[in-house]
Design a protein around this motif. Structure first.
Motif, PDB file in Angstrom:
ATOM      1  N   VAL A  43       0.865  -1.184   0.000  1.00 55.29           N
ATOM      2  CA  VAL A  43       0.000   0.000   0.000  1.00 55.29           C
ATOM      3  C   VAL A  43       0.898   1.229   0.000  1.00 55.29           C
ATOM      4  CG1 VAL A  43      -1.781   1.293   1.235  1.00 55.29           C
ATOM      5  CG2 VAL A  43      -1.822  -1.219   1.227  1.00 55.29           C
ATOM      6  N   LYS A  62      -3.270  -0.794  -3.631  1.00 63.41           N
ATOM      7  CA  LYS A  62      -3.991   0.355  -3.076  1.00 63.41           C
ATOM      8  C   LYS A  62      -3.084   1.583  -2.984  1.00 63.41           C
ATOM      9  CE  LYS A  62      -6.594  -0.207   0.678  1.00 63.41           C
ATOM     10  NZ  LYS A  62      -6.914  -0.352   2.137  1.00 63.41           N
ATOM     11  N   ASP A  98      -7.376   5.209  -3.912  1.00 62.03           N
ATOM     12  CA  ASP A  98      -8.418   4.352  -3.352  1.00 62.03           C
ATOM     13  C   ASP A  98      -9.036   4.954  -2.101  1.00 62.03           C
ATOM     14  OD1 ASP A  98      -8.079   1.483  -4.792  1.00 62.03           O
ATOM     15  OD2 ASP A  98      -6.151   2.484  -4.597  1.00 62.03           O
ATOM     16  N   ASN A 126     -10.416  -2.019  -5.692  1.00 60.51           N
ATOM     17  CA  ASN A 126     -11.148  -3.130  -5.069  1.00 60.51           C
ATOM     18  C   ASN A 126     -12.261  -3.641  -5.975  1.00 60.51           C
ATOM     19  OD1 ASN A 126      -9.589  -2.985  -2.765  1.00 60.51           O
ATOM     20  ND2 ASN A 126     -10.905  -1.437  -1.836  1.00 60.51           N
TER      21      ASN A 126
END
Length: 357
Positions: free
Chosen positions: A11, A41, A61, A357
């Motif tokens: 991330v 992400k 995101d 996602n």
């Protein structure tokens, strides 16, 4: 070879999502990371619900609003801890001058939480401060325009004894204006002081060609990537809205010498002028990627992707030689969003979008 992030499962958080007439680097940094194949992400860290990148579809995101750096390290770290309670972060790429010193001083605490940065140390950061350049670099063979630091407005009426008008009036962090006389200088002094504090920097104007260079330093005096550009379009605020990658051995040598002196680690931007006397003058060193960093990607060096891997402690080979003649030109466009999006950021200081996602 440029980094391939297509299999990287981490991330990444990036700050500075404002675009417009004085754009921040976060949006182009994220786009370069995505263009390296990254599918994970990405979190946007913002300071204001009006940062336009919040409303750009397919960019981040999740969005989290941060306390301004002036609130101090405790508030900053407390907010990071809150975000970490909601989502993990493996890498943060800070892109704003005012927040870099906090990330430097909190680097170990962040690392203890599994969050990694690839930024310079405090020594390098302080030596590149605009107020320090004229004292540190000239004895080492790097020319800097004549500079006077002003903390008392009464000094302004004596400055012309040393630096002729017109001259530049600059803030320590941001903003620079040309002043043609003491009255204009005084106005700019108070304007800048109200936003960025003292001292105010008065600097001799060096006529010549302006260049900017985006660099990733290895922390040992070398560089993993370097892309120099000459400004083609300059706004009335002095911002480059168009530029072209140049091949210039003298400019390359100048940049290599500056980085070797500082042993810079991480991204930075050098601003330089080749004076009419043929000498390269160092104007500024910005301690992060510039807003035009996508030109580096377009010229063959994906520097933001390299910094992601370097932050994770991975080996990165020097990036390919950049392609001279590659140009960029910036354009503005309107983003359309529902007002409830802004309301959610304003009310909750966060926004979950879920692009990946």
């Amino acid at each position: 070879m440029n980094p391939d992030l297509s299999t990287l499962d981490v991330v990444i958080a990036v700050s500075g999502l404002k675009t417009g007439d004085n754009p921040q680097p976060g949006v182009p940094v994220i786009r370069s990371i995505r263009n390296a194949g990254f599918k994970g992400k990405i979190i946007g860290l913002v300071y204001d619900s009006m940062e336009s990148g919040i409303y750009l579809e397919g960019l981040a995101d999740e969005i989290y609003q941060m306390p301004y750096p002036s609130t101090g390290a405790e508030a900053f770290m407390s907010r990071i801890d809150y975000i970490l309670s909601k989502t993990k972060i493996d890498v943060i790429i800070p892109t704003l001058d005012a927040e870099i010193i906090l990330f430097i001083r909190l680097e170990q605490e962040l690392k203890n939480r599994g969050v990694h940065c690839y930024i310079t140390d405090e020594r390098g950061f302080l030596l590149r401060d605009k107020t320090a350049l004229a004292g540190f670099f000239p004895p080492k063979g790097i020319f800097v325009p004549q500079t006077i630091l002003v903390s008392d407005p009464s000094q302004i009426y004596q400055i012309s004894d040393q630096i002729p008008y017109p001259l530049m009036v600059k803030g320590r962090y941001y903003e620079a204006f040309k002043a043609r006389n003491p009255e204009e200088a005084l106005k700019h002094y108070y304007d800048i002081q109200s936003r960025w504090g003292l001292p105010i920097i008065f600097q001799k104007i060096v006529p010549g060609e302006e260049f900017n260079i985006v660099i990733v330093g290895d922390g040992k005096g070398g560089m993993l990537g370097m892309v120099p550009q000459k400004k083609l379009v300059i706004t009335d605020k002095g911002k480059g809205f168009g530029g072209v990658v140049v091949k210039n051995a003298g400019l390359d040598a100048f940049a290599e010498k500056v980085i070797s002196i500082l042993k810079w680690r991480g991204p930075c931007e050098l601003e330089a002028i080749k004076g009419q006397d043929g000498i390269y003058y160092l104007i500024e060193i910005n301690p992060r990627f510039p807003a035009w960093v996508r030109l580096a990607e377009g010229a063959g060096q994906n520097q933001p992707a390299a910094v992601v891997l370097l932050a994770l402690g991975k080996e990165v080979d020097p990036l390919p030689v950049c392609k001279p003649g590659t140009m960029f030109i910036r354009h503005a466009e309107d983003l359309i969003a529902d007002i409830s999006t802004m309301g959610e950021i304003a009310a909750k200081s966060e926004l979950i979008i879920g692009v990946t996602n």
